[in-house]
Design a protein around this motif. Structure first.
Motif, PDB file in Angstrom:
ATOM      1  N   ALA A   1      30.988  27.317  -9.047  1.00 51.88           N
ATOM      2  CA  ALA A   1      31.376  27.210 -10.455  1.00 51.88           C
ATOM      3  C   ALA A   1      30.726  26.029 -11.161  1.00 51.88           C
ATOM      4  N   GLY A   2      30.339  25.013 -10.423  1.00 51.03           N
ATOM      5  CA  GLY A   2      29.774  23.813 -11.037  1.00 51.03           C
ATOM      6  C   GLY A   2      30.770  22.671 -10.986  1.00 51.03           C
ATOM      7  N   GLU A   3      30.253  21.457 -11.048  1.00 52.32           N
ATOM      8  CA  GLU A   3      31.086  20.254 -10.925  1.00 52.32           C
ATOM      9  C   GLU A   3      32.158  20.165 -12.013  1.00 52.32           C
ATOM     10  N   GLU A   4      31.739  20.318 -13.265  1.00 49.17           N
ATOM     11  CA  GLU A   4      32.679  20.145 -14.378  1.00 49.17           C
ATOM     12  C   GLU A   4      33.766  21.215 -14.374  1.00 49.17           C
ATOM     13  N   THR A   5      33.368  22.438 -14.125  1.00 48.00           N
ATOM     14  CA  THR A   5      34.344  23.527 -14.085  1.00 48.00           C
ATOM     15  C   THR A   5      35.310  23.335 -12.930  1.00 48.00           C
ATOM     16  N   ALA A   6      34.811  22.903 -11.779  1.00 49.22           N
ATOM     17  CA  ALA A   6      35.662  22.728 -10.608  1.00 49.22           C
ATOM     18  C   ALA A   6      36.684  21.614 -10.794  1.00 49.22           C
ATOM     19  N   LYS A   7      36.398  20.662 -11.683  1.00 49.12           N
ATOM     20  CA  LYS A   7      37.371  19.607 -11.973  1.00 49.12           C
ATOM     21  C   LYS A   7      38.590  20.157 -12.703  1.00 49.12           C
ATOM     22  N   HIS A   8      38.380  21.214 -13.487  1.00 49.68           N
ATOM     23  CA  HIS A   8      39.441  21.736 -14.344  1.00 49.68           C
ATOM     24  C   HIS A   8      39.993  23.089 -13.914  1.00 49.68           C
ATOM     25  N   ALA A   9      39.348  23.722 -12.921  1.00 51.49           N
ATOM     26  CA  ALA A   9      39.806  25.031 -12.457  1.00 51.49           C
ATOM     27  C   ALA A   9      39.674  25.092 -10.933  1.00 51.49           C
ATOM     28  N   VAL A  10      40.764  25.458 -10.270  1.00 47.77           N
ATOM     29  CA  VAL A  10      40.802  25.472  -8.807  1.00 47.77           C
ATOM     30  C   VAL A  10      41.202  26.862  -8.333  1.00 47.77           C
ATOM     31  N   PRO A  11      40.466  27.431  -7.374  1.00 46.36           N
ATOM     32  CA  PRO A  11      40.875  28.741  -6.851  1.00 46.36           C
ATOM     33  C   PRO A  11      42.190  28.609  -6.085  1.00 46.36           C
ATOM     34  N   ASP A  12      43.105  29.502  -6.359  1.00 48.20           N
ATOM     35  CA  ASP A  12      44.442  29.414  -5.782  1.00 48.20           C
ATOM     36  C   ASP A  12      44.611  30.352  -4.597  1.00 48.20           C
ATOM     37  N   GLN A  13      44.270  31.628  -4.786  1.00 53.92           N
ATOM     38  CA  GLN A  13      44.462  32.604  -3.720  1.00 53.92           C
ATOM     39  C   GLN A  13      43.585  33.826  -3.953  1.00 53.92           C
ATOM     40  N   ILE A  14      43.471  34.643  -2.898  1.00 50.52           N
ATOM     41  CA  ILE A  14      42.773  35.919  -2.992  1.00 50.52           C
ATOM     42  C   ILE A  14      43.726  36.975  -2.477  1.00 50.52           C
ATOM     43  N   THR A  15      44.072  37.915  -3.351  1.00 50.94           N
ATOM     44  CA  THR A  15      45.004  38.978  -2.986  1.00 50.94           C
ATOM     45  C   THR A  15      44.450  40.311  -3.449  1.00 50.94           C
ATOM     46  N   ASP A  16      44.287  41.235  -2.520  1.00 46.67           N
ATOM     47  CA  ASP A  16      43.815  42.597  -2.816  1.00 46.67           C
ATOM     48  C   ASP A  16      42.518  42.596  -3.622  1.00 46.67           C
ATOM     49  N   GLY A  17      41.587  41.739  -3.274  1.00 48.19           N
ATOM     50  CA  GLY A  17      40.295  41.698  -3.936  1.00 48.19           C
ATOM     51  C   GLY A  17      40.286  40.975  -5.271  1.00 48.19           C
ATOM     52  N   VAL A  18      41.387  40.294  -5.611  1.00 51.27           N
ATOM     53  CA  VAL A  18      41.477  39.561  -6.879  1.00 51.27           C
ATOM     54  C   VAL A  18      41.546  38.069  -6.564  1.00 51.27           C
ATOM     55  N   LEU A  19      40.575  37.323  -7.088  1.00 51.36           N
ATOM     56  CA  LEU A  19      40.567  35.872  -6.949  1.00 51.36           C
ATOM     57  C   LEU A  19      41.372  35.278  -8.098  1.00 51.36           C
ATOM     58  N   VAL A  20      42.415  34.515  -7.770  1.00 48.08           N
ATOM     59  CA  VAL A  20      43.253  33.876  -8.782  1.00 48.08           C
ATOM     60  C   VAL A  20      42.818  32.421  -8.897  1.00 48.08           C
ATOM     61  N   VAL A  21      42.462  32.015 -10.122  1.00 50.16           N
ATOM     62  CA  VAL A  21      42.003  30.654 -10.375  1.00 50.16           C
ATOM     63  C   VAL A  21      42.994  29.988 -11.322  1.00 50.16           C
ATOM     64  N   ARG A  22      43.534  28.845 -10.911  1.00 51.09           N
ATOM     65  CA  ARG A  22      44.447  28.072 -11.754  1.00 51.09           C
ATOM     66  C   ARG A  22      43.638  27.095 -12.602  1.00 51.09           C
ATOM     67  N   CYS A  23      43.855  27.161 -13.895  1.00 55.49           N
ATOM     68  CA  CYS A  23      43.101  26.316 -14.820  1.00 55.49           C
ATOM     69  C   CYS A  23      43.999  25.205 -15.355  1.00 55.49           C
ATOM     70  N   GLU A  24      43.374  24.088 -15.705  1.00 53.84           N
ATOM     71  CA  GLU A  24      44.085  22.916 -16.196  1.00 53.84           C
ATOM     72  C   GLU A  24      44.707  23.160 -17.568  1.00 53.84           C
ATOM     73  N   SER A  25      44.050  23.947 -18.386  1.00 50.88           N
ATOM     74  CA  SER A  25      44.553  24.210 -19.740  1.00 50.88           C
ATOM     75  C   SER A  25      44.229  25.649 -20.128  1.00 50.88           C
TER      76      SER A  25
ATOM     77  N   ILE B   1      35.517  40.517  -3.265  1.00 51.43           N
ATOM     78  CA  ILE B   1      36.126  40.132  -4.546  1.00 51.43           C
ATOM     79  C   ILE B   1      35.708  41.145  -5.604  1.00 51.43           C
ATOM     80  N   GLU B   2      36.700  41.791  -6.213  1.00 56.24           N
ATOM     81  CA  GLU B   2      36.435  42.800  -7.237  1.00 56.24           C
ATOM     82  C   GLU B   2      36.657  42.268  -8.641  1.00 56.24           C
ATOM     83  N   SER B   3      37.583  41.313  -8.798  1.00 57.46           N
ATOM     84  CA  SER B   3      37.828  40.735 -10.121  1.00 57.46           C
ATOM     85  C   SER B   3      38.392  39.328  -9.963  1.00 57.46           C
TER      86      SER B   3
END
Length: 162
Positions: free
Chosen positions: A81-105, A132-134
């Motif tokens: 994702a890149g350094e700046e994006t990774a500071k503000h968004a962290v991958p949380d989990q992968i469930t049924d082909g869906v990557l869930v990313v938690r964002c700071e704002s 990963i499908e979505s």
């Protein structure tokens, strides 16, 4: 159906086989010749394999490739994702082909939603076994005034958080 041999007949046939040349020894010799051809020290298929090749083959045999690729994706999110994006968004989990990313704002979640297709293409290129499908981007959780000592009936405040 042939009758079962008596004990005396079985002993006789065994002794006959031993003394007439069609012995058990010959059968053992045949087997050892076959085993010798398989266990020659410089024969084909006897070269040592690297540890990485052995582990990859074991992971494929046990069906771990998808789980290993998913954990590798979560570990390398910063590179993807890149350094700046990774500071503000962290991958949380992968469930049924869906990557869930938690964002700071909510602003970061909205920005990343616009970059979804680019991120999916990069994931498909670098981690094809991950499946990963979505991607789902989630903003921060807003506090709720529905319960508690100071809650009041009605809609409550409608402000944006993040």
């Amino acid at each position: 159906m042939p009758e079962p041999l008596s004990e005396a007949s079985a002993v006789y046939l065994r002794l006959k086989a031993l003394f007439t040349g069609t012995s058990v020894r010959r059968k053992r010799a045949d087997r050892s010749e076959q085993n010798d051809s398989l266990s020659r020290p410089f024969g084909t298929g006897r070269d040592p394999h690297g540890v990485g090749d052995v582990v990859d083959a074991l992971a494929a045999q046990l069906g771990w490739t998808s789980a290993l690729a998913q954990s590798d994706l979560l570990e390398r999110w910063r590179e993807l994702a890149g350094e700046e994006t990774a500071k503000h968004a962290v991958p949380d989990q992968i469930t049924d082909g869906v990557l869930v990313v938690r964002c700071e704002s909510t602003a970061w979640a909205t920005q990343l939603r616009m970059m979804r297709s680019e991120l999916l293409a990069a994931i498909a290129e670098r981690f094809p076994e991950a499946g990963i499908e979505s991607i789902r981007f989630q903003g921060p959780d807003a506090p709720s005034w529905k319960r508690g000592p100071r809650s009041i009936p009605g809609r409550g405040p409608r402000d944006t958080y993040g």
